[in-house]
Motif scaffolding. Structure first.
Motif, PDB file in Angstrom:
ATOM      1  N   TYR A 124       0.804  -1.236   0.051  1.00  0.00           N
ATOM      2  CA  TYR A 124       0.127   0.034   0.098  1.00  0.00           C
ATOM      3  C   TYR A 124       0.844   1.343   0.093  1.00  0.00           C
ATOM      4  O   TYR A 124       0.497   2.149  -0.686  1.00  0.00           O
ATOM      5  N   ASP A 125       2.142   1.056   0.665  1.00  0.00           N
ATOM      6  CA  ASP A 125       2.853   2.506   0.830  1.00  0.00           C
ATOM      7  C   ASP A 125       3.738   2.545  -0.514  1.00  0.00           C
ATOM      8  O   ASP A 125       4.572   3.439  -0.396  1.00  0.00           O
ATOM      9  N   CYS A 126       3.936   1.461  -1.310  1.00  0.00           N
ATOM     10  CA  CYS A 126       4.936   1.723  -2.448  1.00  0.00           C
ATOM     11  C   CYS A 126       4.362   2.805  -3.397  1.00  0.00           C
ATOM     12  O   CYS A 126       3.247   3.077  -3.576  1.00  0.00           O
ATOM     13  N   PRO A 127       5.592   3.246  -4.083  1.00  0.00           N
ATOM     14  CA  PRO A 127       5.224   4.452  -5.036  1.00  0.00           C
ATOM     15  C   PRO A 127       4.083   3.863  -6.341  1.00  0.00           C
ATOM     16  O   PRO A 127       3.480   4.750  -6.974  1.00  0.00           O
ATOM     17  N   LEU A 128       4.113   2.507  -6.556  1.00  0.00           N
ATOM     18  CA  LEU A 128       3.333   2.155  -7.595  1.00  0.00           C
ATOM     19  C   LEU A 128       1.772   1.775  -7.077  1.00  0.00           C
ATOM     20  O   LEU A 128       1.198   1.339  -7.882  1.00  0.00           O
ATOM     21  N   TRP A 129       1.328   2.182  -5.728  1.00  0.00           N
ATOM     22  CA  TRP A 129       0.005   2.001  -5.604  1.00  0.00           C
ATOM     23  C   TRP A 129      -0.783   2.724  -6.451  1.00  0.00           C
ATOM     24  O   TRP A 129      -2.004   2.308  -6.969  1.00  0.00           O
ATOM     25  N   ILE A 130      -0.392   3.840  -6.981  1.00  0.00           N
ATOM     26  CA  ILE A 130      -1.332   4.528  -8.139  1.00  0.00           C
ATOM     27  C   ILE A 130      -1.665   4.016  -9.118  1.00  0.00           C
ATOM     28  O   ILE A 130      -2.760   3.803  -9.819  1.00  0.00           O
ATOM     29  N   THR A 131      -0.987   3.172  -9.636  1.00  0.00           N
ATOM     30  CA  THR A 131      -0.972   2.599 -11.046  1.00  0.00           C
ATOM     31  C   THR A 131      -1.470   1.041 -10.950  1.00  0.00           C
ATOM     32  O   THR A 131      -1.984   0.375 -11.606  1.00  0.00           O
ATOM     33  N   ARG A 132      -1.814   0.850  -9.724  1.00  0.00           N
ATOM     34  CA  ARG A 132      -2.584  -0.523  -9.534  1.00  0.00           C
ATOM     35  C   ARG A 132      -4.254  -0.464  -9.916  1.00  0.00           C
ATOM     36  O   ARG A 132      -4.772   0.598  -9.408  1.00  0.00           O
ATOM     37  N   SER A 133      -4.670  -1.623 -10.181  1.00  0.00           N
ATOM     38  CA  SER A 133      -6.113  -1.229 -10.611  1.00  0.00           C
ATOM     39  C   SER A 133      -6.930  -1.324  -9.339  1.00  0.00           C
ATOM     40  O   SER A 133      -6.437  -1.420  -8.248  1.00  0.00           O
ATOM     41  N   SER A 134      -8.234  -0.763  -9.618  1.00  0.00           N
ATOM     42  CA  SER A 134      -8.916  -0.730  -8.349  1.00  0.00           C
ATOM     43  C   SER A 134      -9.289  -1.986  -7.630  1.00  0.00           C
ATOM     44  O   SER A 134      -9.593  -2.109  -6.391  1.00  0.00           O
ATOM     45  N   THR A 135      -9.317  -3.093  -8.121  1.00  0.00           N
ATOM     46  CA  THR A 135      -9.721  -4.225  -7.702  1.00  0.00           C
ATOM     47  C   THR A 135      -8.277  -4.757  -6.624  1.00  0.00           C
ATOM     48  O   THR A 135      -8.693  -5.337  -5.460  1.00  0.00           O
ATOM     49  N   ILE A 136      -7.059  -4.538  -7.263  1.00  0.00           N
ATOM     50  CA  ILE A 136      -6.083  -4.954  -6.416  1.00  0.00           C
ATOM     51  C   ILE A 136      -6.028  -3.906  -5.231  1.00  0.00           C
ATOM     52  O   ILE A 136      -5.765  -4.245  -3.801  1.00  0.00           O
ATOM     53  N   GLN A 137      -6.287  -2.661  -5.319  1.00  0.00           N
ATOM     54  CA  GLN A 137      -6.304  -1.704  -4.026  1.00  0.00           C
ATOM     55  C   GLN A 137      -7.495  -1.848  -3.192  1.00  0.00           C
ATOM     56  O   GLN A 137      -7.121  -2.135  -1.772  1.00  0.00           O
TER      57      GLN A 137
END
Length: 301
Positions: A228-241
């Motif tokens: 959750y805290d990594c910079p790639l959080w924004i690029t993840r899909s809504s399902t993974i988030q």
């Protein structure tokens, strides 16, 4: 419902040790079954597991009746014999040690005779989780199933865990007290001293198992928070988030074995608390506290 194995009795009895040896040589190997499955197979072979299928067999019913008679004929004279050793503290402690151990064995046997079907549900659920690798070890479905299994384990094994904790607590007190009372008789005191590692070994083993459950739950929480805290959080899909947020939310309450009042969580912390209630444990705890106070005074000066 578990599928009965068609292998021979000797193969089924030794399969757990063979699998353990293969895993020892190759830690990356995935076993076909989990440890509870093999333990259940061994209990079935020895006739100490009375689920619905086993109770339908005539030879099993006869064997269970024979065991009940043998256990009764053992424990009744042992309890009656306690009254004959009241004049000697050491002899009474030794008789009480045998009596409590016998009562605990009967309680264990009675549990698996009366609750074997419920234990089957837990073992089968663990086997199902073990074989669902395509879902993923940290998916939302897998985590929910694990928490349900742990809750079910706490419901079914609450009384056995409480009995185990009380029996070990009383046995440790008896062994310590009798060893101190018989300190002038080395042979008698040695029997009680030799019993203490056996009691401690069983307590530490099951406490370590409960500790692994809690630690694994906490590791999942740390891994989810790092994702959750990594910079790639924004690029993840809504399902993974959504899955990660669900894991973080559920991980705020770590999984524990036996965490229900008045029984504390069954882990190494509880094991240490039980060991500290013995006279030897209290003495060691007092020495540690004195050493800490001495170091604190030295740091101040």
């Amino acid at each position: 419902m578990a599928v009965p194995s068609r292998d021979g009795i000797l193969v089924r009895l030794l399969e757990q040790y063979n699998v353990g040896w293969r895993l020892y040589k190759n830690l990356e190997q995935i076993p076909r079954h989990m440890t509870p499955y093999y333990s259940r197979e061994q209990m079935k072979i020895m006739g100490n597991y009375a689920n619905a299928e086993e109770r339908l067999l005539t030879r099993r019913r006869v064997w269970h009746a024979f065991l009940l008679v043998k256990l009764t004929t053992f424990i009744v004279p042992t309890i009656i014999g306690l009254t004959e050793s009241l004049d000697s503290i050491v002899e009474f402690s030794e008789d009480a040690l045998w009596t409590i151990s016998g009562l605990y064995v009967i309680a264990r046997w009675s549990f698996y005779y009366l609750k074997a079907d419920q234990v089957d549900e837990i073992v089968d659920a663990l086997e199902e989780c073990h074989h669902q690798w395509n879902v993923g070890p940290n998916s939302e479905e897998t985590q929910s199933r694990r928490r349900c299994i742990v809750d079910r384990v706490n419901d079914v094994f609450y009384n056995p865990l409480l009995t185990f904790l009380l029996a070990n607590f009383i046995l440790l007190l008896l062994c310590t007290f009798a060893a101190l009372a018989a300190r002038h008789q080395p042979l008698v005191a040695g029997r009680f001293v030799m019993t203490m590692p056996i009691v401690f070994g069983g307590l530490i083993y099951w406490s370590k198992c409960g500790d692994l459950v809690t630690q694994t739950s906490q590791d999942v929480a740390v891994a989810a928070f790092e994702a959750y805290d990594c910079p790639l959080w924004i690029t993840r899909s809504s399902t993974i988030q959504r899955d990660l947020m669900f894991l973080i939310q559920r991980a705020q309450k770590p999984l524990n074995i036996g965490a229900r009042s008045p029984l504390p969580a069954f882990n190494l912390v509880t094991c240490m608390a039980v060991s500290c209630t013995t006279p030897k444990g209290r003495h060691q705890q007092q020495q540690q506290q004195q050493q800490q106070q001495h170091k604190h005074k030295q740091s101040q000066t």
